[in-house]
Design an enzyme around this catalytic site. Sequence first.
Site, PDB file in Angstrom:
ATOM      1  CG  ASP A  11      -6.241  -8.216   9.330  1.00 42.92           C
ATOM      2  OD1 ASP A  11      -7.075  -7.708  10.192  1.00 42.92           O
ATOM      3  OD2 ASP A  11      -7.581  -8.402   7.933  1.00 42.92           O
TER       4      ASP A  11
ATOM      5  CE  LYS B 108      -1.481  -3.720  12.610  1.00 42.03           C
ATOM      6  NZ  LYS B 108      -1.833  -4.446  10.805  1.00 42.03           N
TER       7      LYS B 108
ATOM      8  CD  GLN C 279      -7.558  -0.142  11.402  1.00 46.51           C
ATOM      9  OE1 GLN C 279      -7.002   0.720  11.520  1.00 46.51           O
ATOM     10  NE2 GLN C 279      -8.229  -0.411  12.106  1.00 46.51           N
TER      11      GLN C 279
ATOM     12  N   GLY D 244      -8.649  -5.079  15.224  1.00 47.44           N
ATOM     13  CA  GLY D 244      -8.804  -6.989  16.296  1.00 47.44           C
ATOM     14  C   GLY D 244      -7.173  -6.708  15.959  1.00 47.44           C
ATOM     15  CG  HIS D 245      -4.384  -5.226  16.941  1.00 47.03           C
ATOM     16  ND1 HIS D 245      -3.409  -3.817  17.246  1.00 47.03           N
ATOM     17  CD2 HIS D 245      -3.896  -5.620  16.041  1.00 47.03           C
ATOM     18  CE1 HIS D 245      -3.554  -3.578  16.159  1.00 47.03           C
ATOM     19  NE2 HIS D 245      -3.670  -4.099  15.309  1.00 47.03           N
TER      20      HIS D 245
HETATM   21  P1  IMP Z   1     -13.728   0.505   8.417  1.00 46.48           P
HETATM   22  O1  IMP Z   1     -12.419   0.981   9.044  1.00 46.48           O
HETATM   23  O2  IMP Z   1     -15.068   0.361   9.400  1.00 46.48           O
HETATM   24  O3  IMP Z   1     -14.280   1.945   7.520  1.00 46.48           O
HETATM   25  O4  IMP Z   1     -13.777  -0.962   7.466  1.00 46.48           O
HETATM   26  C1  IMP Z   1     -13.575  -0.104   5.771  1.00 46.48           C
HETATM   27  C2  IMP Z   1     -11.751  -1.160   5.199  1.00 46.48           C
HETATM   28  O5  IMP Z   1     -10.822  -1.314   6.267  1.00 46.48           O
HETATM   29  C3  IMP Z   1     -12.932  -2.312   5.036  1.00 46.48           C
HETATM   30  O6  IMP Z   1     -11.799  -3.061   4.093  1.00 46.48           O
HETATM   31  C4  IMP Z   1     -12.320  -3.225   6.115  1.00 46.48           C
HETATM   32  O7  IMP Z   1     -12.499  -4.418   6.015  1.00 46.48           O
HETATM   33  C5  IMP Z   1     -10.978  -2.227   6.573  1.00 46.48           C
HETATM   34  N1  IMP Z   1     -10.743  -2.807   7.776  1.00 46.48           N
HETATM   35  C6  IMP Z   1     -10.841  -1.672   8.115  1.00 46.48           C
HETATM   36  N2  IMP Z   1      -9.924  -1.995   9.865  1.00 46.48           N
HETATM   37  C7  IMP Z   1      -9.315  -3.319   9.394  1.00 46.48           C
HETATM   38  C8  IMP Z   1      -8.243  -4.153  10.608  1.00 46.48           C
HETATM   39  O8  IMP Z   1      -7.745  -4.100  11.219  1.00 46.48           O
HETATM   40  N3  IMP Z   1      -7.997  -5.511   9.672  1.00 46.48           N
HETATM   41  C9  IMP Z   1      -8.717  -5.647   7.864  1.00 46.48           C
HETATM   42  N4  IMP Z   1      -9.049  -4.721   7.404  1.00 46.48           N
HETATM   43  C10 IMP Z   1      -9.713  -3.273   8.195  1.00 46.48           C
END
Ligand code: IMP
Length: 430
Positions: A13, A16, A225, A40-41
Amino acid sequence: MSLDIIIGAQWGDEGKGRITDHLAKSANIVARYSGGDNAGHTVTVGREIFKLHLLPSGVIHPNVVGVLGNGMVINPKRLIEEMETLKAKGVDVSPSRIKISYAAHLITPAHVALDKANEIALGQGKIGTTGRGIGPAYTDKNARRGLRAEIFADMESAADQVETHIAQANMTLEKIHGQPTLNPKAVAAEFAEYAARLKPYITDTSLYLYQALKENKNVLAEGAQGSLLDIDHGTYPYVTSSSPTTGGAFTGLGIAPQFTRRVIGVTKAFQTRVGEGPFPTEAFGAEAERLRGTGANPWDEYGTTTGRPRRCGWIDLVLLRYSARINGLTELAITKMDVLSGLDRVRLCVAYSQDGKIYEELPLGPSHLAGCEAVYEEVKGWSEDVSSVRKINDLPQAAREYLNRIEALIGLPIKMISVGPEREQIVIRD
Ligand code: IMP
């Protein structure tokens, strides 16, 4: 030939999409290399807000071809929905503009159900995933039983594979988690529909990228991420299941490191995280609320994918130094500088204290932050609205001092500073 890599230097977040959108102006290809629709971009173009989860944010530029690399996990239903939304906004989403690696893995409804079931089973110890099936899809990939996008090329012979996958997942859902099962035949039929739509997009993206680089095209690798969510280098187990770091760009796209020109680490001017896990500079109460915003603006600190309020705090330069090291960052891009306007003072975490000792580097990697207390330096705040600033020297003196301090403590130049959500609200430094 040049490959520039955009890396989230924090917990995701960082904005990017905003930086990719800017650099995509001079790119030929923008390629995503890891993760799935957990990302989410958000990109704002005039009144139009584009929220992208799977497609690289560069595809909004008509000059860019978007690549979904082999390191990704793709939910085909969500991809088709996203393509439809973009198409309705006038974006060309034909196979000439979007290429999907045959080796990318597919997320099925079973992965989504298992993700949710795993989180329920973990109870208090949950990861706080986005619930998009990311972990279970990468689990299947690493257990060598995943479904890859290549099945869309010959879906008739792959129907059995889909049914077997659902039947296996059903056993876990039912026997271990006591959750409802899925109908294997119905999912296979659903996947046949996705195959009909997506087959023309499936290709050897590694070869495509190699040839483009050889032809002196500009390729931008867009991270999703953040580094601190990396499966190896993040705050394990509170991480995602992929490699959002620089190394992940090479394996996740099937290209070699020697093409690399810049590795741009994107960081907010402060720090946020969603989900569970350590956060040494976390702020609480009014201070956190001030950084988060009320949720009235699309850029306030609420998840693009899940809508969850993000945990907010001060910039952590110990973790940023770590990110710079593991990623080989060549420069920084700072986003959301405008959010800090109006604060009396701004804090930077420069070290940790643990058991009476001061640490300027992590005592034992980012998973062992329990008991680490942030040691802060404070700089004067600035009251001026910076959202219309376009040149570094037009920033208030105190804001420049804040940025200078970050550069000095990380040892990298800050080349871009975003001061608002609009495309042109950015300060570029040569
Ligand atoms: P997952 O990727 O859905 O398995 O989530 C694992 C961890 O990564 C959790 O803490 C999510 O909130 C975090 N996470 C996954 N994708 C994002 C992102 O795009 N932005 C911020 N946190 C993320």
